[in-house]
Scaffold this motif. Structure first.
Motif, short mmCIF file in Angstrom:
data_model
loop_
_atom_site.label_atom_id
_atom_site.label_comp_id
_atom_site.label_asym_id
_atom_site.label_seq_id
_atom_site.Cartn_x
_atom_site.Cartn_y
_atom_site.Cartn_z
N LEU A 175 27.54 3.70 38.21
CA LEU A 175 26.84 4.74 37.44
C LEU A 175 26.09 4.10 36.27
O LEU A 175 24.94 4.43 35.99
CB LEU A 175 27.83 5.78 36.91
CG LEU A 175 28.60 6.61 37.92
CD1 LEU A 175 29.53 7.58 37.21
CD2 LEU A 175 27.64 7.38 38.82
N LEU A 176 26.78 3.20 35.58
CA LEU A 176 26.17 2.55 34.41
C LEU A 176 24.99 1.67 34.82
O LEU A 176 23.92 1.70 34.23
CB LEU A 176 27.23 1.71 33.67
CG LEU A 176 28.30 2.53 32.94
CD1 LEU A 176 29.47 1.66 32.54
CD2 LEU A 176 27.71 3.21 31.71
N ARG A 177 25.21 0.91 35.88
CA ARG A 177 24.17 0.00 36.39
C ARG A 177 22.92 0.80 36.78
O ARG A 177 21.81 0.49 36.38
CB ARG A 177 24.73 -0.74 37.61
CG ARG A 177 23.90 -1.90 38.09
CD ARG A 177 24.48 -2.46 39.37
NE ARG A 177 25.78 -3.09 39.23
CZ ARG A 177 26.87 -2.77 39.94
NH1 ARG A 177 26.84 -1.79 40.86
NH2 ARG A 177 28.00 -3.40 39.77
N ASP A 178 23.15 1.89 37.51
CA ASP A 178 22.02 2.72 37.95
C ASP A 178 21.29 3.35 36.77
O ASP A 178 20.10 3.63 36.85
CB ASP A 178 22.49 3.82 38.91
CG ASP A 178 23.01 3.24 40.22
OD1 ASP A 178 22.81 2.02 40.44
OD2 ASP A 178 23.64 3.99 41.00
N GLY A 179 22.01 3.58 35.67
CA GLY A 179 21.38 4.15 34.48
C GLY A 179 20.74 3.10 33.59
O GLY A 179 20.27 3.42 32.50
N GLY A 180 20.75 1.84 34.03
CA GLY A 180 20.06 0.78 33.30
C GLY A 180 20.91 0.10 32.23
O GLY A 180 20.44 -0.80 31.54
N VAL A 181 22.17 0.51 32.07
CA VAL A 181 23.02 -0.08 31.02
C VAL A 181 23.39 -1.52 31.42
O VAL A 181 23.84 -1.74 32.56
CB VAL A 181 24.30 0.78 30.83
CG1 VAL A 181 25.24 0.14 29.82
CG2 VAL A 181 23.94 2.20 30.42
N PRO A 182 23.19 -2.49 30.52
CA PRO A 182 23.50 -3.88 30.89
C PRO A 182 25.00 -4.15 30.89
O PRO A 182 25.62 -4.35 29.84
CB PRO A 182 22.80 -4.71 29.79
CG PRO A 182 22.65 -3.77 28.63
CD PRO A 182 22.64 -2.37 29.16
N ILE A 183 25.59 -4.14 32.07
CA ILE A 183 27.03 -4.40 32.18
C ILE A 183 27.27 -5.85 32.60
O ILE A 183 26.36 -6.50 33.12
CB ILE A 183 27.72 -3.44 33.18
CG1 ILE A 183 27.11 -3.58 34.58
CG2 ILE A 183 27.66 -2.01 32.70
CD1 ILE A 183 27.93 -2.89 35.67
N VAL A 184 28.49 -6.32 32.38
CA VAL A 184 28.86 -7.65 32.88
C VAL A 184 29.02 -7.55 34.39
O VAL A 184 29.73 -6.68 34.89
CB VAL A 184 30.17 -8.14 32.22
CG1 VAL A 184 30.62 -9.46 32.84
CG2 VAL A 184 29.99 -8.29 30.71
N GLU A 185 28.33 -8.44 35.08
CA GLU A 185 28.39 -8.45 36.55
C GLU A 185 29.18 -9.64 37.04
O GLU A 185 29.04 -10.72 36.47
CB GLU A 185 26.98 -8.51 37.14
CG GLU A 185 26.11 -7.30 36.82
CD GLU A 185 26.48 -6.03 37.60
OE1 GLU A 185 27.50 -6.04 38.34
OE2 GLU A 185 25.78 -5.04 37.46
N PRO A 186 29.96 -9.50 38.08
CA PRO A 186 30.37 -8.23 38.69
C PRO A 186 31.40 -7.56 37.80
O PRO A 186 31.99 -8.23 36.94
CB PRO A 186 30.99 -8.68 40.03
CG PRO A 186 31.48 -10.07 39.78
CD PRO A 186 30.57 -10.67 38.75
N PRO A 187 31.65 -6.26 37.99
CA PRO A 187 32.66 -5.61 37.14
C PRO A 187 34.05 -6.20 37.36
O PRO A 187 34.33 -6.75 38.42
CB PRO A 187 32.62 -4.15 37.58
CG PRO A 187 31.78 -4.09 38.79
CD PRO A 187 31.00 -5.34 38.92
N GLY A 188 34.89 -6.11 36.34
CA GLY A 188 36.22 -6.71 36.43
C GLY A 188 37.23 -5.82 37.14
O GLY A 188 36.86 -4.84 37.78
N GLY A 189 38.49 -6.18 36.99
CA GLY A 189 39.54 -5.45 37.69
C GLY A 189 40.04 -4.24 36.94
O GLY A 189 40.46 -3.25 37.54
#
Ligand code: PLI
Length: 462
Positions: free
Chosen positions: A332-346
């Motif tokens: 959801l965050l990725r699709d909204g353009g929010v810069p997240i750490v990739e890949p997401p953690g556990g």
């Protein structure tokens, strides 16, 4: 990445609920000002959705509650101690253990026993309490994670790995005598909850053995790490989480563990080892600072809850659901353009606050600024893992040295929030991202030297 992740709903039903409330925006603004712009200083009841930590915040199962009520309370020899011993031998495979009240107590006992002033303790990445406990003994914590861990956009399966070449070079340079132990944190909480591969664990173990240095695992999130190995590393797809865990720990001389994560309890932990003479030292110190060895600073019922929770954490359906929920939130965050750490953690989704707020310099704590705005915007509590948590004041120059990354962690408490709660958080963050230019930095006006972020106070920068 994990194309075969089964799309399971929650493998549980909800039997008891807890009311949560969202204060009006003016109230949230007042509360956060009074808290010195530090979310650790807020009352939990003033938080609508609490993603501060996945530690000690799990919803316990009916089986755990039943076990807690049934077990006997005793100073010495309680049956819950033996239930926990059985579970640890079965899942971790270590010969000896001492229960403690939480993970940092295990760290305290481990480092008090093994670390002397001027020694080095390498780790892929120390968590804040691990780092503080090494420093408290006069030791020097060293992070030797692979360089890719610092690139938040690089999508690699095992970004939590230790850089084994760096590790061996470091040992040769400092000499094994100056390194009382090597640690490895699974998953790597300080850099995105990233997993460590079995191959890397094996290689670190081989180096430790080659130089005669004890090797300990910080096993807080071992089962999530096992599930990543199962999904991402060749040869593990058909192994059970328990089999993977047994292999991991077979390479180590011991581990520290916080039951507040993957024993699905609200308190508790333990310290394990296979080395008898170390165990004797741990045990004797534990009796002084934690309590007798069959309760370790806990009510016996907490030991029972851990013994049951450990099996719930290695349940395949539970782990599949857990990873799916984190991945859903991240998408959801990725699709909204929010810069997240990739890949997401556990256990969490991390935001790269440097990318979210490029106009705020590290001295003005972009991660902390984002955490504060998220509370004001939506009543959501996240945590900063950037320069407030890991920045340093250089002893010689007195200058502020920022952390390498400015992260904001949205931890997901286990079995507590539904996808809808996370959808609300994602929508709030996307809204904030769209008006990110209006977010201002913070000035830190107070912070103790060790673990200062817990009680720090800030003011908005004008
Ligand atoms: O909070 P404790 O003392 O039970 O555990 C300390 C601890 C040790 N290692 C790692 C990797 C941790 O993540 C950790 C605690 N973590 C907290 C409190 C967190 O919010 O992530």
């Amino acid at each position: 990445m994990d194309e075969m992740l089964p799309s399971l709903p929650e493998p549980f039903r909800i039997k008891m609920v807890e009311r949560i409330r969202l204060h009006p925006r003016e109230v949230r603004e007042k509360l956060i000002r009074e808290a010195g712009y530090n979310v650790f200083m807020l009352r939990a009841e003033d938080v609508f959705i609490d993603l501060l930590t996945d530690s000690g915040t799990s919803a316990m199962s009916d089986e755990q509650w039943a076990g807690m009520i049934k077990t006997r309370q005793a100073y010495a020899g309680s049956e819950s101690f033996y239930s926990l011993e059985k579970a640890i031998k079965d899942i971790f495979g270590f010969k000896y253990f001492v229960p403690v009240h939480q993970g940092r107590a295990a760290e305290n006992i481990l480092f008090s026993t093994m670390v002397s002033p001027g020694c080095y303790v390498p780790n892929n990445m120390h968590f804040d309490t691990t780092e503080a406990n090494v420093l408290l003994r006069g030791g020097i914590p060293v992070n030797l994670v692979v360089e890719e861990a610092y690139d938040t956009q690089k999508d690699l399966p095992f970004k939590g790995n230790m850089d084994v070449e760096k590790l061996e070079r470091f040992i040769k340079e400092k000499t094994p005598e100056k390194i009382p132990l090597i640690m490895l944190t699974i998953t790597n909480n300080s850099a995105g909850g990233q997993p460590v591969s079995m191959q890397n664990i094996r290689e670190v173990s081989e180096i430790a053995r080659k130089y005669g240095i004890p090797f300990f695992i910080d096993a807080c999130r071992f089962a999530e790490n096992c599930y990543f190995i199962k999904m991402r590393e060749e040869g593990y797809r058909n192994k059970s989480i328990k089999e993977i865990a047994r292999e991991i720990f077979s390479y180590a001389d011991g581990c520290t563990f916080s039951g507040k994560k993957e024993a699905l309890t609200n308190i508790g932990g333990f310290l394990c080892t296979n080395i008898e003479e170390l165990y004797e030292k741990f045990r004797n110190l534990a009796i002084i600072i934690e309590g007798f060895i069959t309760y370790g600073g806990l009510a016996c019922r907490e030991l029972e809850a851990m013994a049951i929770g450990l099996y719930e954490a290695i349940d395949e359906e539970y782990q599949a659901y857990r990873h799916r929920q984190v991945e859903y939130f991240a998408s959801l965050l990725r699709d909204g353009g929010v810069p997240i750490v990739e890949p997401p953690g556990g256990h969490a989704v991390y935001i790269d606050a440097k990318k979210f707020l490029p106009h705020i310099p590290p001295e003005q704590f972009p991660g902390q600024a984002l955490v504060i705005q998220l509370y004001i915007e939506a009543g959501v509590r996240a945590v900063e893992l950037g320069s407030s948590c890991f920045g340093k004041i250089d002893d010689t120059t007195g200058k502020f040295v920022p952390a390498r990354m400015e992260l904001v962690r949205l931890s997901i408490p286990r079995r507590v929030y539904t996808d809808n709660h996370l959808k609300y958080v994602a929508e709030s963050l996307i809204r904030l991202y769209q008006k990110r230019d209006q977010i201002k930095g913070l000035k830190r006006v107070y912070a103790p030297k060790l673990l200062g972020h817990f009680t720090a106070r800030f003011e908005p920068v004008n």
